[in-house]
Design an enzyme around this catalytic site. Structure first.
Site, PDB file in Angstrom:
ATOM      1  N   LYS A   1       0.868  -1.181   0.000  1.00 32.99           N
ATOM      2  CA  LYS A   1       0.000   0.000   0.000  1.00 32.99           C
ATOM      3  C   LYS A   1       0.903   1.229   0.000  1.00 32.99           C
ATOM      4  O   LYS A   1       1.929   1.248   0.693  1.00 32.99           O
ATOM      5  CB  LYS A   1      -0.881  -0.033   1.251  1.00 32.99           C
TER       6      LYS A   1
ATOM      7  N   SER B   1      -9.745   1.830   3.081  1.00 33.68           N
ATOM      8  CA  SER B   1      -8.903   2.619   2.198  1.00 33.68           C
ATOM      9  C   SER B   1      -7.855   1.809   1.435  1.00 33.68           C
ATOM     10  O   SER B   1      -7.302   2.314   0.458  1.00 33.68           O
ATOM     11  CB  SER B   1      -8.177   3.704   3.005  1.00 33.68           C
TER      12      SER B   1
ATOM     13  N   SER C   1      -9.689  -0.331   7.265  1.00 34.19           N
ATOM     14  CA  SER C   1      -9.141  -0.152   5.914  1.00 34.19           C
ATOM     15  C   SER C   1      -8.496  -1.379   5.288  1.00 34.19           C
ATOM     16  O   SER C   1      -8.226  -1.383   4.088  1.00 34.19           O
ATOM     17  CB  SER C   1      -8.144   1.006   5.907  1.00 34.19           C
TER      18      SER C   1
END
Lengths: 484, 99
Positions: A77, A152, A176
């Site tokens: 990420k 997210s 997330s």
């Protein structure tokens, strides 16, 4: 060469160990898929670097055999700092930022021999539940390109679901990792707060942020977690802990089912959850109704605590030391205000303003202190429950993946905040929580279940998830739009 | 206790100043309306009886392990300043503060 048939990280590792495939072949296969990707899962692809790392991995495998994650492709990420590869947090603020060091998680996975394919898309600064607030554009759900992947960590979830990488890192502040895992039909784990180092993870809310693994199967999560976790003297909130085991014990457990999570639940989510409960019963576990009475207050408490911490953490973006800098300004105050005004997107601004409000004179006690008190009540609900049960079964999300742009049409940011209703209670309490696929709607769109465990109870959650995935095949289903 | 009535357009100016944020005029009405909705959401906390409950700042009740008091990091100013927008002779450049 059988790269096409290698669906999981475990299968990739085993194929490398059996020399049925080379690291270079695996890397090229995934890079080809990324090049043809229609989900927008990646912000940065590290093609040359991945091929060089794979070549080095092949040499090491030829010498001493496969070990750890040697030759296994992964993605990070874009909130984890990577030396030599830009780290953007999906923000204009950090569009060109290259960190001078690796995050501990990045360094550990590199040391284990993993091959870095690239950095995945996310909501800006990890604030969101749809991966639509990225400065680089929205990520699309591989099950339906007109829908969001959740957030997210939506880029990591979509990338795993679309077969662009067998595993990825995510971060989970209020859901997330778990939320996008559920929307994309993959497995994701938010570890206990303190298990995975936060060093080099760009901070959103420091008392909540936790890195976690994302992959197709729970067995894959276990492999990744064992290489991500561990005490780190560079993170002052890193906890001393017993490492995660290489396999979990299969013993009968008591699983709590909290009524608060099932009231008014959409039938498309409730039916697969009920079927999952029957599967756990068939596996020999007892199910017991429990109460977590403060659940309804978790979303407001979370949005006060997380926004307050975000407003403080994001004060570091000043246009002076790194990040975006406004041009043509003639005072310090204008430099700060304009650099931040230009660099941050609207959701980040909303959170900074909310946090500043909750921390300001006259409101601090009513909001921030009150939210911290409610946080203790929420955690106590769980501690009381874990005196009676070994794990807790809940839905992950109140609905399946929704169409892109629908939250904007709604015109109310709190509609999206309520997506986090089932994930924020474990976050506020620092508890580990697993998100795995347990069904699909007729569309089909994946439905996820959540298993919450006591602090440092990851082994138990992973064992439950592994047993569930031996009985079901939801985690092995491939989105039609991206089938190989 | 309701704090909602205290929230106004003037309050947004103060928050923007405290947050060191510039907001384009076009974004203002939307952000003001959003903040009112967010404050409505967090106002739900006022309904919880928390008398006698201590605030919880951190989810783990663990004490921080301390490391040995030895210098372990090197100063690498040039490397750490490599991402700065404007640097000269190892110093960060900013608009003039003193006349």
């Amino acid at each position: 060469m059988v790269v096409e048939g290698i669906a999981t990280l475990t299968a990739a590792r085993d194929a490398l160990a059996a020399k049925a495939v080379s690291a270079a072949e695996l890397a090229r296969h995934h890079l080809r898929r990324i090049a043809a990707d229609r989900t927008g899962s990646f912000i940065t692809v590290c093609e040359e670097r991945a091929l060089a790392e794979a070549k080095a991995a092949d040499a090491a495998i030829a010498e001493d055999g496969q070990r750890g994650l040697l030759g296994v492709p992964i993605a990070h990420k874009d909130v984890f700092c990577t030396e030599g590869v830009r780290t953007t947090c999906a923000s204009k603020m950090l569009e060109d930022f290259v960190a001078p060091y690796d995050a501990t998680v990045v360094a550990k996975l590199k040391a284990a021999g993993a091959v870095l394919l690239g950095k995945t898309n996310m909501d800006e600064f990890a604030m969101g539940s749809s991966t639509e607030t990225s400065h680089f554009g929205a990520t699309r759900n591989p099950w339906d390109l007109g829908r969001v992947p959740g957030g997210s960590s939506g880029g990591s979830a979509a990338a795993v679901a679309a077969g662009l990488t067998p595993g990825a890192t995510g971060t989970d502040t209020g859901g997330s990792v778990r939320h996008p895992a559920a929307f994309c039909g993959i497995s994701g784990l938010k570890p206990t707060y303190g298990r995975v180092s936060r060093f080099g993870l760009v901070a959103f809310a420091s008392s909540l942020d936790q890195g976690g693994p994302m992959a197709r199967s729970v067995a894959d999560l276990r492999i990744l977690l064992r290489h991500m976790e561990g005490h780190d003297s560079r993170d002052s909130t890193s906890a001393p802990m017993r490492p995660t085991g290489s396999s979990g014990a299969d013993k009968p457990l008591t699983i709590g089912v909290p009524s608060e999570y099932f009231e008014d639940l959409d039938s498309g989510i409730a039916a697969p959850l009920e079927e999952a409960a029957r599967t756990f019963a068939r596996l020999g576990h007892r199910l017991r109704a429990i109460a977590l009475p403060h659940t309804a207050f978790a979303v407001p408490a979370y949005y006060v605590v997380a926004s307050a911490e975000a407003s403080t953490n994001l004060a570091r973006f000043d246009g002076v030391r790194y990040g975006h800098r406004a041009q043509g300004v003639d005072s310090m105050e204008a430099l700060y205000r304009q650099s931040r005004g230009e660099g941050f997107g609207v959701e980040v601004k909303r959170r900074i303003l909310t946090g500043t409000y909750a921390l300001s004179v006259g409101y601090y006690d009513a909001y921030y202190r009150q939210a911290q008190r409610v946080r203790r009540l929420i955690r106590q609900d769980f501690l009381d429950a874990f005196a009676e049960v070994d794990a807790i079964l809940t839905p992950v999300t109140p609905c399946v993946a929704f169409p892109l742009g629908s939250s904007e049409v709604e015109g109310d940011p709190t509609t999206l905040y309520k997506q986090d209703a089932f994930t924020v209670p474990a976050s506020l309490s620092g508890l580990p929580a697993l998100s795995i696929p347990c069904g699909a709607t007729r569309h089909p769109l994946p439905v996820g279940l959540q298993l919450i465990g006591p602090h440092f109870g990851e082994d138990r959650l992973l064992a439950l998830g592994e047993a569930f995935q031996r009985e079901t095949d939801w985690h092995l289903r491939t989105p039609p739009a991206v089938a190989t | 206790m309701s704090t909602r009535s205290a929230f106004s357009a003037a309050a947004v100016d103060k928050l923007l100043r405290l947050s060191a944020l510039e907001l384009p005029d076009a974004e203002r009405p939307g952000v003001e309306a959003d903040l009112r909705k967010i404050i409505d959401l967090i106002d739900a906390l006022q309904a919880v009886d928390t008398s006698g409950v201590a605030p919880l700042a951190h989810p783990l009740a663990a004490s921080q392990p301390l490391r040995a008091d030895e210098a372990t990091e090197r100063v690498e100013r040039d490397r750490y300043q490599s991402g700065a927008p404007a640097v000269r002779d190892g110093l960060y450049l900013v608009p003039r503060v003193l006349e």
